[in-house]
Design an enzyme around this catalytic site. Structure first.
Site, PDB file in Angstrom:
ATOM      1  N   PHE A 119     107.470 -39.874 -16.072  1.00 55.43           N
ATOM      2  CA  PHE A 119     106.703 -40.752 -16.957  1.00 55.43           C
ATOM      3  C   PHE A 119     105.992 -39.914 -18.034  1.00 55.43           C
ATOM      4  O   PHE A 119     105.338 -38.929 -17.723  1.00 55.43           O
ATOM      5  CB  PHE A 119     105.675 -41.534 -16.128  1.00 55.43           C
ATOM      6  CG  PHE A 119     104.805 -42.427 -16.975  1.00 55.43           C
ATOM      7  CD1 PHE A 119     105.341 -43.491 -17.695  1.00 55.43           C
ATOM      8  CD2 PHE A 119     103.441 -42.192 -17.076  1.00 55.43           C
ATOM      9  CE1 PHE A 119     104.541 -44.300 -18.481  1.00 55.43           C
ATOM     10  CE2 PHE A 119     102.631 -42.997 -17.870  1.00 55.43           C
ATOM     11  CZ  PHE A 119     103.190 -44.055 -18.574  1.00 55.43           C
ATOM     12  N   GLN A 120     106.172 -40.323 -19.264  1.00 55.44           N
ATOM     13  CA  GLN A 120     105.567 -39.662 -20.431  1.00 55.44           C
ATOM     14  C   GLN A 120     105.966 -38.192 -20.553  1.00 55.44           C
ATOM     15  O   GLN A 120     105.169 -37.348 -20.951  1.00 55.44           O
ATOM     16  CB  GLN A 120     104.041 -39.832 -20.436  1.00 55.44           C
ATOM     17  CG  GLN A 120     103.657 -41.288 -20.631  1.00 55.44           C
ATOM     18  CD  GLN A 120     102.226 -41.513 -21.020  1.00 55.44           C
ATOM     19  OE1 GLN A 120     101.352 -40.750 -20.646  1.00 55.44           O
ATOM     20  NE2 GLN A 120     101.974 -42.564 -21.775  1.00 55.44           N
ATOM     21  N   LYS A 123     100.352 -30.245 -16.437  1.00 53.56           N
ATOM     22  CA  LYS A 123      99.128 -30.669 -15.739  1.00 53.56           C
ATOM     23  C   LYS A 123      98.773 -29.725 -14.591  1.00 53.56           C
ATOM     24  O   LYS A 123      97.605 -29.403 -14.378  1.00 53.56           O
ATOM     25  CB  LYS A 123      99.319 -32.098 -15.221  1.00 53.56           C
ATOM     26  CG  LYS A 123      98.070 -32.673 -14.595  1.00 53.56           C
ATOM     27  CD  LYS A 123      98.175 -34.164 -14.387  1.00 53.56           C
ATOM     28  CE  LYS A 123      96.997 -34.672 -13.584  1.00 53.56           C
ATOM     29  NZ  LYS A 123      96.098 -35.502 -14.378  1.00 53.56           N
ATOM     30  N   MET A 160     106.192 -44.693 -56.663  1.00 49.09           N
ATOM     31  CA  MET A 160     107.074 -43.580 -57.013  1.00 49.09           C
ATOM     32  C   MET A 160     108.543 -43.941 -56.788  1.00 49.09           C
ATOM     33  O   MET A 160     109.414 -43.567 -57.587  1.00 49.09           O
ATOM     34  CB  MET A 160     106.691 -42.333 -56.206  1.00 49.09           C
ATOM     35  CG  MET A 160     107.415 -41.079 -56.645  1.00 49.09           C
ATOM     36  SD  MET A 160     107.182 -40.738 -58.403  1.00 49.09           S
ATOM     37  CE  MET A 160     105.897 -39.517 -58.334  1.00 49.09           C
TER      38      MET A 160
HETATM   39  C1  TPP Z   1     106.159 -41.075 -44.545  1.00 49.78           C
HETATM   40  C2  TPP Z   1     106.879 -41.267 -45.846  1.00 49.78           C
HETATM   41  N1  TPP Z   1     107.762 -42.296 -45.971  1.00 49.78           N
HETATM   42  C3  TPP Z   1     108.406 -42.488 -47.150  1.00 49.78           C
HETATM   43  C4  TPP Z   1     108.194 -41.655 -48.206  1.00 49.78           C
HETATM   44  C5  TPP Z   1     108.950 -41.859 -49.527  1.00 49.78           C
HETATM   45  N2  TPP Z   1     108.008 -42.190 -50.604  1.00 49.78           N
HETATM   46  C6  TPP Z   1     107.548 -41.269 -51.471  1.00 49.78           C
HETATM   47  S1  TPP Z   1     106.469 -41.880 -52.563  1.00 49.78           S
HETATM   48  C7  TPP Z   1     106.625 -43.424 -51.938  1.00 49.78           C
HETATM   49  C8  TPP Z   1     105.863 -44.571 -52.518  1.00 49.78           C
HETATM   50  C9  TPP Z   1     104.400 -44.456 -52.313  1.00 49.78           C
HETATM   51  O1  TPP Z   1     103.803 -45.682 -52.674  1.00 49.78           O
HETATM   52  P1  TPP Z   1     102.236 -45.828 -52.720  1.00 49.78           P
HETATM   53  O2  TPP Z   1     101.620 -45.291 -51.500  1.00 49.78           O
HETATM   54  O3  TPP Z   1     101.883 -47.232 -53.044  1.00 49.78           O
HETATM   55  O4  TPP Z   1     101.824 -44.845 -53.891  1.00 49.78           O
HETATM   56  P2  TPP Z   1     102.228 -44.894 -55.451  1.00 49.78           P
HETATM   57  O5  TPP Z   1     103.507 -44.155 -55.609  1.00 49.78           O
HETATM   58  O6  TPP Z   1     102.375 -46.334 -55.843  1.00 49.78           O
HETATM   59  O7  TPP Z   1     101.111 -44.221 -56.146  1.00 49.78           O
HETATM   60  C10 TPP Z   1     107.527 -43.430 -50.877  1.00 49.78           C
HETATM   61  C11 TPP Z   1     107.915 -44.643 -50.109  1.00 49.78           C
HETATM   62  C12 TPP Z   1     107.280 -40.597 -48.011  1.00 49.78           C
HETATM   63  N3  TPP Z   1     107.030 -39.718 -48.967  1.00 49.78           N
HETATM   64  N4  TPP Z   1     106.632 -40.452 -46.837  1.00 49.78           N
END
Ligand code: TPP
Length: 585
Positions: free
Chosen positions: A121-122, A171, A481
């Site tokens: 477990f875990q 543990k 982005m």
């Molecule tokens: C954990 C994770 N999942 C997906 C991505 C891909 N990713 C890079 S920027 C982005 C968009 C970020 O959107 P938001 O937080 O609204 O910020 P904004 O770009 O609008 O300033 C994504 C999905 C990432 N960098 N990290």
């Protein structure tokens, strides 16, 4: 006990007691952690220990907090979690720290040694899982080895190129008894790991000569300059020898951007002047940087006419991405101190004039149409209202790049960002960790409306500990982005990037055509015990920030910004400075 002392042997202690003593010996005063069955013996000792313990609400939060603490203070971060899901929840945080060279020691509980491999477990093979994303890791099987292992872990995490180290502690080892004494990290010496290397004076002399004869030298400074505490000597050399400086995202703060020699950051969303300078320099001196693809673009055309020198503590990074003419392996600060002694004052009027013209013609800029709230404006005002003194922790996305562009970075350890892994969800817990490390400082988390939702649960930790933390949400209703990339390179085929423009009550949402729905961040902030405000009017930005920065409470500010703003300029991925996009048609 008396007879033991007479015989000179130390008293018996449990593995858990050895661990706590080892952590204290390493000088750790704040520990972030989350309990569970396989680490309960260690947690049993925390209340009586002298350490300040912080309970995040998710193990990912624990690692990012320890990471933010380390980035803001320069000290090692420490976290403790349980086995299985507790340990696997640390993976993103460890990978984030590993990519950026952040010193962390993470301790995970493990099932008893005789059950390892039985799908208990875990149970999770966390040393196997984290091998490629830690600088080193240990599965402790013998309690007699534990004091040395704990000291080694702190030694490895903090020396050479820093990084995360994990100790997996079954543990039964936590409960087993030993007389092995506590070991100090400063007493550790490992034959196969020799992080201290003497300065290669001959190579430094060659670099000094190259600098004296170069007409267009340029410093390209990375996070290694900050890690080594080398920012002051870098600035001294740059001013003495009239060498302009560009930094990486991780290097922001390594050189003050209000100095005329600063070119701000380089790379994909960096300044035109910095990218041009790389294209035209005849000597590029990379210091504590690693030629990341977001910096170089098309590597074969990076710094095409320059002789390249590379100073780095990590031998494996030198020559990894491109051929280096002048490799200098060593501690960045020690090498720069030696270099400084060999240099004489030098003026480079033409080169600096050219650079000043590029800077003037292409400063970071944005449009501000009447009645709109541009995200860049909000970020610029954070810098102005805080008088450039805030520690900024960002999340990942457009707001991260605007924060790099529109904050005037002046000091090391004031810009905390996930550079290498680009981890959404990093910003809020990292800001909380930074605030624990620098309680007297204004700490501002800047996040997008997407990323803030990844670890929002940690807000309650800031409230619980009465931290004066400020959270700014750059709310554009999108995963901005990714939306920008879809707009620019995928013909505006927006797929899974709309988060919603308005937080609407549920019944309204059911009737609406659009499913996208953002939570009400103001209500969410209040539900967590923080102050929540929504800002849509540009005239409200400065007064709101002023009120927030003066107030000792946790604030969440939901700035409703222009929804489809883009981060520019942009060197397209794998592109060159000639292909830089300044504006979209
Ligand atoms: C954990 C994770 N999942 C997906 C991505 C891909 N990713 C890079 S920027 C982005 C968009 C970020 O959107 P938001 O937080 O609204 O910020 P904004 O770009 O609008 O300033 C994504 C999905 C990432 N960098 N990290």
């Amino acid at each position: 006990m008396k007879t033991e002392k007479k015989r000179g042997s130390p008293p018996e202690r449990t593995g858990a007691e050895c661990l706590i003593a080892g952590i204290e010996q390493a000088g750790v005063s704040v520990v972030f952690g989350y309990p569970g069955g396989m680490i309960i013996d260690v947690f049993n000792l925390l209340p009586a220990s002298g350490m300040h313990f912080v309970l995040p609400r998710h193990e990912q939060g624990a690692v990012h907090m320890a990471d933010g603490y380390a980035r803001a203070t320069g000290k090692v971060g420490c976290c403790i979690v349980t086995s299985g899901p507790g340990a696997t929840n640390t993976v993103t945080g460890l990978a984030t720290a590993y990519m950026d060279g952040i010193p962390l020691v993470c301790i995970s509980g493990q099932v008893p040694t005789d059950m390892i491999g039985s799908d208990a477990f875990q149970e999770a093979d966390i040393t196997g899982i984290t091998r490629p994303i830690t600088k080193h890791n240990y599965l402790v099987r013998n309690v007699d080895e534990l004091p040395r292992i704990v000291a080694e872990a702190f030694y490895i995490a903090t020396t050479g190129k820093p990084g995360p180290v994990l100790i997996d502690l079954p543990k039964d080892v936590q409960r087993a008894l030993t007389r092995a004494p506590t070991v100090s990290p400063s007493d550790i010496s490992i034959r196969s790991y020799q992080p201290d290397c003497p300065v290669d004076e001959e190579a430094v002399a060659q670099l000094a000569k190259a600098i004296q004869t170069a007409r267009r030298p340029l410093f390209y400074a990375g996070g290694g300059v900050i890690a080594a505490g080398a920012a002051p000597v870098l600035a001294e050399i740059a001013r003495l020898s009239s060498i302009p400086v560009t930094t990486t995202l991780m290097g922001l703060g390594a050189f003050p951007e209000d100095d005329p020699l600063s070119l701000q950051f380089l790379g994909m969303h960096g300044s035109v002047a910095a990218n041009r300078a790389v294209a035209h320099c005849d000597l590029l001196i990379a210091v504590g940087a690693r030629f990341d693809d977001r910096v170089t673009g098309k590597i074969s055309e990076f710094a095409p006419v320059a002789k390249i020198a590379h100073i780095d503590i990590d031998r494996s990074t030198i020559g990894k991405s491109l051929a280096i003419d002048l490799p200098i392996h060593g501690d960045v600060r020690a090498v720069l101190v030696s270099l400084r002694k060999r240099l004489h004052p030098k003026r480079r009027k033409e080169w600096l004039q050219e650079i000043a013209e590029w800077k003037k013609a292409h400063s970071f800029t944005y449009e501000h149409p009447e009645g709109t709230l541009p995200p860049q404006y909000v970020i610029e005002q954070i810098d102005k209202v805080s008088k450039g003194k805030a520690i900024i922790a960002t999340d990942v996305g457009q707001h991260q790049m605007w924060s790099a562009q529109f904050i005037k970075h002046r000091h090391p350890r004031h810009f905390l960002t996930s550079g290498g892994l680009g981890t959404m969800g990093f910003g809020l817990p990292a800001a909380i960790g930074a605030q624990f490390g620098r309680p007297e400082q204004l700490v501002v988390c800047i996040a997008g409306d997407g990323g803030i939702q990844m670890n929002f649960q940690e807000l309650v930790v800031a409230v619980e500990h009465q931290l004066p933390l400020k959270v700014v949400i750059i709310n554009n209703g999108h995963l901005g982005m990714v939306r920008q990339w879809q707009q620019m390179f995928y013909n505006r085929n927006y797929s899974a990037v709309v988060l919603g423009q308005r937080n609407r009550p549920c019944n309204e949402r059911m009737e609406g055509a659009c499913d996208a729905y953002l939570p009400d961040f103001v209500a969410l902030a209040e539900a967590h015990g923080a102050v929540g405000v929504r800002i849509e009017d540009p005239a409200e930005v400065v007064p709101t920030l002023e009120r927030a920065f003066k107030c000792p409470r946790v604030w969440v500010m939901d700035f409703r910004v222009t929804p489809e703003e883009n981060v520019l300029p942009m060197v397209p991925p794998g592109g060159t400075v000639e292909q830089i996009i300044h504006r979209l048609a």
